[in-house]
Design a protein around this motif. Structure first.
Motif, PDB file in Angstrom:
ATOM      1  N   PRO A 139     -52.642  75.451  50.897  1.00  0.00           N
ATOM      2  CA  PRO A 139     -51.716  75.309  52.023  1.00  0.00           C
ATOM      3  C   PRO A 139     -51.733  73.883  52.576  1.00  0.00           C
ATOM      4  O   PRO A 139     -52.724  73.166  52.445  1.00  0.00           O
ATOM      5  CB  PRO A 139     -52.270  76.285  53.067  1.00  0.00           C
ATOM      6  N   VAL A 140     -50.631  73.490  53.169  1.00  0.00           N
ATOM      7  CA  VAL A 140     -50.485  72.182  53.790  1.00  0.00           C
ATOM      8  C   VAL A 140     -50.515  72.385  55.301  1.00  0.00           C
ATOM      9  O   VAL A 140     -49.738  73.175  55.840  1.00  0.00           O
ATOM     10  CB  VAL A 140     -49.161  71.518  53.369  1.00  0.00           C
ATOM     11  N   VAL A 141     -51.431  71.682  55.976  1.00  0.00           N
ATOM     12  CA  VAL A 141     -51.567  71.782  57.429  1.00  0.00           C
ATOM     13  C   VAL A 141     -51.300  70.411  58.024  1.00  0.00           C
ATOM     14  O   VAL A 141     -51.811  69.399  57.529  1.00  0.00           O
ATOM     15  CB  VAL A 141     -52.979  72.278  57.825  1.00  0.00           C
ATOM     16  N   LEU A 142     -50.505  70.385  59.081  1.00  0.00           N
ATOM     17  CA  LEU A 142     -50.203  69.126  59.736  1.00  0.00           C
ATOM     18  C   LEU A 142     -49.979  69.342  61.220  1.00  0.00           C
ATOM     19  O   LEU A 142     -49.721  70.456  61.671  1.00  0.00           O
ATOM     20  CB  LEU A 142     -48.973  68.460  59.113  1.00  0.00           C
ATOM     21  N   VAL A 143     -50.092  68.245  61.951  1.00  0.00           N
ATOM     22  CA  VAL A 143     -49.761  68.221  63.372  1.00  0.00           C
ATOM     23  C   VAL A 143     -48.760  67.086  63.562  1.00  0.00           C
ATOM     24  O   VAL A 143     -49.026  65.945  63.179  1.00  0.00           O
ATOM     25  CB  VAL A 143     -51.006  67.990  64.250  1.00  0.00           C
ATOM     26  N   ALA A 144     -47.609  67.426  64.136  1.00  0.00           N
ATOM     27  CA  ALA A 144     -46.591  66.425  64.443  1.00  0.00           C
ATOM     28  C   ALA A 144     -46.571  66.224  65.956  1.00  0.00           C
ATOM     29  O   ALA A 144     -46.432  67.185  66.715  1.00  0.00           O
ATOM     30  CB  ALA A 144     -45.222  66.878  63.953  1.00  0.00           C
ATOM     31  N   THR A 145     -46.732  64.979  66.383  1.00  0.00           N
ATOM     32  CA  THR A 145     -46.733  64.640  67.799  1.00  0.00           C
ATOM     33  C   THR A 145     -45.410  63.972  68.141  1.00  0.00           C
ATOM     34  O   THR A 145     -44.985  63.039  67.451  1.00  0.00           O
ATOM     35  CB  THR A 145     -47.892  63.672  68.123  1.00  0.00           C
ATOM     36  N   MET A 146     -44.776  64.461  69.214  1.00  0.00           N
ATOM     37  CA  MET A 146     -43.507  63.903  69.666  1.00  0.00           C
ATOM     38  C   MET A 146     -43.602  63.619  71.159  1.00  0.00           C
ATOM     39  O   MET A 146     -44.063  64.465  71.920  1.00  0.00           O
ATOM     40  CB  MET A 146     -42.367  64.884  69.394  1.00  0.00           C
TER      41      MET A 146
END
Length: 107
Positions: free
Chosen positions: A4-11
């Motif tokens: 699985p691909v895990v990410l955190v996107a901050t905006m």
């Protein structure tokens, strides 16, 4: 089977654009949840702020993430937020470090 691909996107919203950013992101969530390969797509806000948002994501594969990024929901978000964000989203990819209970110890 791919990992699985895990990410955190901050905006970060521009001043005065916080409500637009939140409404746009929350409106996209149901469509993204229905996309193939979506395991987690969870919007959070930095505690004590109104304009710093974090999307915690988990996808079955890099291919599923790629399809998501090219999909209708992300196109709509991109158009709606083109002038509302202080800069491009900051995306950080994560690798799990297995420890303890497999369910509790990883996203």
């Amino acid at each position: 089977m791919p990992e699985p691909v895990v990410l955190v996107a901050t905006m970060v919203a521009k001043p005065g654009q916080e409500e637009l950013v939140e409404k746009t992101l929350t409106a996209a969530v149901p469509a993204v949840h229905a996309e193939p390969g979506c395991l987690r797509y969870a919007l959070h806000r930095k505690a004590g702020t109104t304009g710093e948002f974090f999307m915690i994501e988990k996808w079955t594969s890099q291919e599923a993430l790629g399809a998501h990024m090219k999909g209708a929901a992300m196109r709509e978000v991109g158009v709606a937020l083109a002038q509302a964000l202080a800069g491009p989203p900051d995306v950080v990819f994560l690798d799990a470090v297995p420890a303890g209970d497999p369910d509790a110890g990883a996203v």
